[in-house]
Design an enzyme around this catalytic site. Structure first.
Site, PDB file in Angstrom:
ATOM      1  N   SER A 144       0.862  -1.178   0.000  1.00  0.00           N
ATOM      2  CA  SER A 144       0.000   0.000   0.000  1.00  0.00           C
ATOM      3  C   SER A 144       0.899   1.229   0.000  1.00  0.00           C
ATOM      4  CB  SER A 144      -0.939  -0.034   1.206  1.00  0.00           C
ATOM      5  OG  SER A 144      -1.823   1.066   1.196  1.00  0.00           O
ATOM      6  N   TYR A 158      -5.201   7.974  -6.257  1.00  0.00           N
ATOM      7  CA  TYR A 158      -4.161   7.096  -5.718  1.00  0.00           C
ATOM      8  C   TYR A 158      -4.465   6.740  -4.275  1.00  0.00           C
ATOM      9  CZ  TYR A 158       0.567   5.472  -4.564  1.00  0.00           C
ATOM     10  OH  TYR A 158       1.652   4.723  -4.164  1.00  0.00           O
ATOM     11  N   LYS A 162      -5.225   3.083  -2.322  1.00  0.00           N
ATOM     12  CA  LYS A 162      -4.386   2.608  -1.224  1.00  0.00           C
ATOM     13  C   LYS A 162      -5.167   2.511   0.089  1.00  0.00           C
ATOM     14  CE  LYS A 162      -0.697   2.105  -3.729  1.00  0.00           C
ATOM     15  NZ  LYS A 162      -0.175   0.765  -4.032  1.00  0.00           N
TER      16      LYS A 162
END
Length: 269
Positions: A144, A158, A162
């Site tokens: 992650s 993004y 994650k």
């Protein structure tokens, strides 16, 4: 402890910054590696150079596979099955980044990002986990990011991928721990890998500077910490000081983190 010597380890995104370090350091640890990335030729060149230097461990296979689709993930699983080797450790390392205001990033770009960063680890985990459960042995590692805890401007897509991967990792851990399957999530700060040169779009593209090279972490040191955490069966690994500090501040003093993020202003303000 998770044993690395002679363990069969599958690494996605193996030709990237973290992927190359995983390959190098796991070969030194004596692991047997299955490597995959988009460009098989590039991957094979990197492996050939490493094999002249490192004589422990071995690379079983190098495959060029597009893992952004369900078919690509199934292809990887099918090829691994054909080797007739149990996968001891699956490292979901493949990932991409894009930078820009949420509405100014082309939808095709951020949808591909979500496929690779989140759906691919979920798909591969679901494919390989049945074999691990049957053997009551295995380890899944999801790479992650600190962006799985903190979402700066320009990284909404993004960070969403994650954050999602962090949740999946925790849920997977709770579901399979009864079968002796280990699960690890890794949350590094921005490191000196090609992700720092991610594509930029729209208003934010040139208003906020990139992460400075001296601020970014060293991939070799990061992966060394990650491998040690894998050996120790850690659920959460913060492999550098900045990631650890920011995650603790986000948990206990979130207003301070928000204040710090607000210090990064566009150049025209």
């Amino acid at each position: 402890m998770t044993e690395l010597n002679q363990a069969t380890v599958l690494i996605t995104g193996a030709s990237g910054g973290f992927g190359q370090q995983f390959t190098r350091q796991l070969l030194k640890a004596g692991s047997h590696l299955i490597l995959t990335d988009l460009d098989a030729e590039k991957l094979e060149e990197q492996v050939a150079a490493l094999e002249t230097e490192i004589k422990t461990g071995k690379v079983i296979a190098c495959w060029g596979i597009d893992l952004s689709t369900e078919n690509g993930c199934q292809t990887l699983y099918d090829r691994a099955q054909e080797l007739n080797l149990p996968i001891d450790i699956l490292i979901n390392n493949a990932g991409i980044a894009i930078y820009g205001r949420m509405d100014e990033v082309p939808s095709q770009k951020w949808e591909t990002l979500m496929q690779i960063n989140l759906l691919t680890p979920m798909r591969l985990s679901s494919l390989f986990i049945a074999d691990m459960i049957a053997r009551k042995q295995g380890h899944i590692v999801n790479i992650s990011s600190l962006a799985g805890h903190i979402a700066p401007a320009g990284l909404a897509h993004y960070a969403a991928s994650k954050f999602g991967l962090r949740g999946f990792t925790e849920g997977l851990f709770n579901e399979v721990k009864r079968y002796n399957i280990k699960v690890t999530g890794v949350y590094p700060f921005f490191s000196r890998t090609p992700l720092l040169q991610a594509e930029r779009y729209g208003t934010l593209a040139y208003e906020i500077t990139r992460v400075a090279d001296e601020t970014a972490t060293d991939p070799e040191q990061v992966i060394a910490k990650v491998i040690q955490g894998i050996k120790n069966n850690q659920l959460h690994i913060f492999p550098d000081r900045r990631a650890k500090v920011f995650s603790l501040l986000k948990q206990y003093i979130p207003s301070l983190v928000n204040w710090r993020l607000n210090q990064v202003k566009p150049k025209n303000e």
